[in-house]
Design a protein around this motif. Structure first.
Motif, short mmCIF file in Angstrom:
data_model
loop_
_atom_site.label_atom_id
_atom_site.label_comp_id
_atom_site.label_asym_id
_atom_site.label_seq_id
_atom_site.Cartn_x
_atom_site.Cartn_y
_atom_site.Cartn_z
N VAL A 128 0.82 -1.21 0.00
CA VAL A 128 0.00 0.00 0.00
C VAL A 128 0.86 1.28 0.00
O VAL A 128 0.74 2.13 0.85
CB VAL A 128 -1.00 0.02 1.18
CG1 VAL A 128 -2.10 1.05 0.94
CG2 VAL A 128 -1.63 -1.34 1.42
N ASN A 129 1.74 1.34 -0.96
CA ASN A 129 2.49 2.55 -1.22
C ASN A 129 2.19 2.97 -2.66
O ASN A 129 1.12 2.63 -3.18
CB ASN A 129 3.99 2.32 -0.99
CG ASN A 129 4.38 2.48 0.47
OD1 ASN A 129 4.42 3.58 0.98
ND2 ASN A 129 4.66 1.37 1.15
N TYR A 130 3.07 3.66 -3.29
CA TYR A 130 2.87 4.10 -4.67
C TYR A 130 3.96 3.52 -5.57
O TYR A 130 4.50 4.19 -6.44
CB TYR A 130 2.84 5.63 -4.74
CG TYR A 130 1.71 6.20 -3.94
CD1 TYR A 130 0.42 6.23 -4.48
CD2 TYR A 130 1.90 6.67 -2.65
CE1 TYR A 130 -0.64 6.73 -3.73
CE2 TYR A 130 0.84 7.17 -1.91
CZ TYR A 130 -0.42 7.19 -2.46
OH TYR A 130 -1.47 7.67 -1.72
N ASN A 158 0.31 -2.47 -4.83
CA ASN A 158 1.20 -1.60 -5.58
C ASN A 158 1.08 -2.02 -7.05
O ASN A 158 0.69 -3.14 -7.35
CB ASN A 158 2.65 -1.75 -5.11
CG ASN A 158 2.89 -1.08 -3.78
OD1 ASN A 158 2.83 0.13 -3.67
ND2 ASN A 158 3.16 -1.87 -2.75
N LYS A 159 1.42 -1.15 -7.96
CA LYS A 159 1.28 -1.44 -9.40
C LYS A 159 2.58 -2.03 -9.95
O LYS A 159 3.21 -1.47 -10.85
CB LYS A 159 0.89 -0.18 -10.15
CG LYS A 159 -0.47 0.34 -9.72
CD LYS A 159 -0.80 1.64 -10.40
CE LYS A 159 -2.11 2.20 -9.88
NZ LYS A 159 -2.41 3.53 -10.41
N ILE A 160 2.96 -3.17 -9.43
CA ILE A 160 4.22 -3.82 -9.82
C ILE A 160 4.16 -4.34 -11.25
O ILE A 160 5.11 -4.22 -12.00
CB ILE A 160 4.55 -4.96 -8.84
CG1 ILE A 160 4.65 -4.43 -7.40
CG2 ILE A 160 5.82 -5.69 -9.25
CD1 ILE A 160 5.70 -3.39 -7.17
N LYS A 161 3.05 -4.93 -11.61
CA LYS A 161 2.79 -5.51 -12.93
C LYS A 161 3.82 -6.59 -13.27
O LYS A 161 4.80 -6.81 -12.56
CB LYS A 161 2.74 -4.44 -14.01
CG LYS A 161 1.61 -3.44 -13.78
CD LYS A 161 1.51 -2.46 -14.92
CE LYS A 161 0.36 -1.49 -14.67
NZ LYS A 161 0.27 -0.48 -15.73
N ALA A 162 3.59 -7.26 -14.37
CA ALA A 162 4.43 -8.39 -14.77
C ALA A 162 5.87 -7.97 -15.06
O ALA A 162 6.81 -8.67 -14.68
CB ALA A 162 3.83 -9.09 -15.98
#
Length: 190
Positions: free
Chosen positions: A92-94, A119-123
């Motif tokens: 829950v960060n950016y 978080n929006k780490i994505k593949a």
């Protein structure tokens, strides 16, 4: 009051910002093993102070979840010397895909629990994370809500995650193709 012998500090869910974190990092905590500063207002600027803290080499747990840290802050964390670190929570960060690159450069040889949830780490970020030296030691891997998709499942299948016992892939836009990929992986401990 003598705080030199503190082994654990939990100051989560407060209103600590970068200035407060600066003073924590300047503290002379010689025996500090656990630091929980989750759910505060620490940003990338504050995380820089962690690189100068005298206690990072004894930390076994660092919880920075629920702050305002971006990929730039993760870059600072990657420079920290934390040879005893076993648990890292950055949920829950950016953080975005670039975090994967920075994590891959970390020398957290004892890390067994990594949480990057929400978080929006994505593949493409995950593809870098799996190259980290610590990755094959992970027992707990929390990637819930990271937008991994089916490509993320394929990446996990090809990674050395034979020690993983707890895996969270909740709400990652995975369909049947992703499950087929996951089922081909080496999950002997799950």
């Amino acid at each position: 009051m003598n705080l030199l012998n503190l082994e654990s500090i939990n100051i989560s869910d407060n209103f600590i910002n970068d200035l407060g974190f600066y003073f924590i990092c300047k503290g002379k905590f010689q025996n500090l093993k656990e630091l929980d500063v989750s759910l505060n207002r620490i940003s990338d600027k504050g995380v820089i102070y962690l690189t100068e803290a005298n206690f990072t080499e004894t930390l076994t747990l660092l919880n920075l979840a629920g702050n305002d840290i971006t990929d730039s802050g993760m870059r600072s964390i990657s420079f920290c010397k934390m040879p005893e670190l076993e648990t890292l929570n950055l949920s829950v960060n950016y953080l975005k895909s670039k975090t994967g690159f920075h994590l891959s450069k970390c020398s957290f040889d004892l890390l067994s629990s990594l949480s990057l949830e929400r978080n929006k780490i994505k593949a493409n970020g995950l593809s870098n994370i799996i190259t980290a030296k610590f990755f094959s030691n992970l027992v707990t891997l929390n990637l819930g809500y990271c937008r991994l998709g089916n490509d993320g499942c394929q990446i996990l299948t090809e990674a050395n995650i034979s020690k993983v016992v707890n895996l969270n892939l909740k709400d990652n836009i995975i369909d049947d193709d992703g499950i087929v990929s996951l089922c081909k992986g080496d999950w002997k401990n799950l």
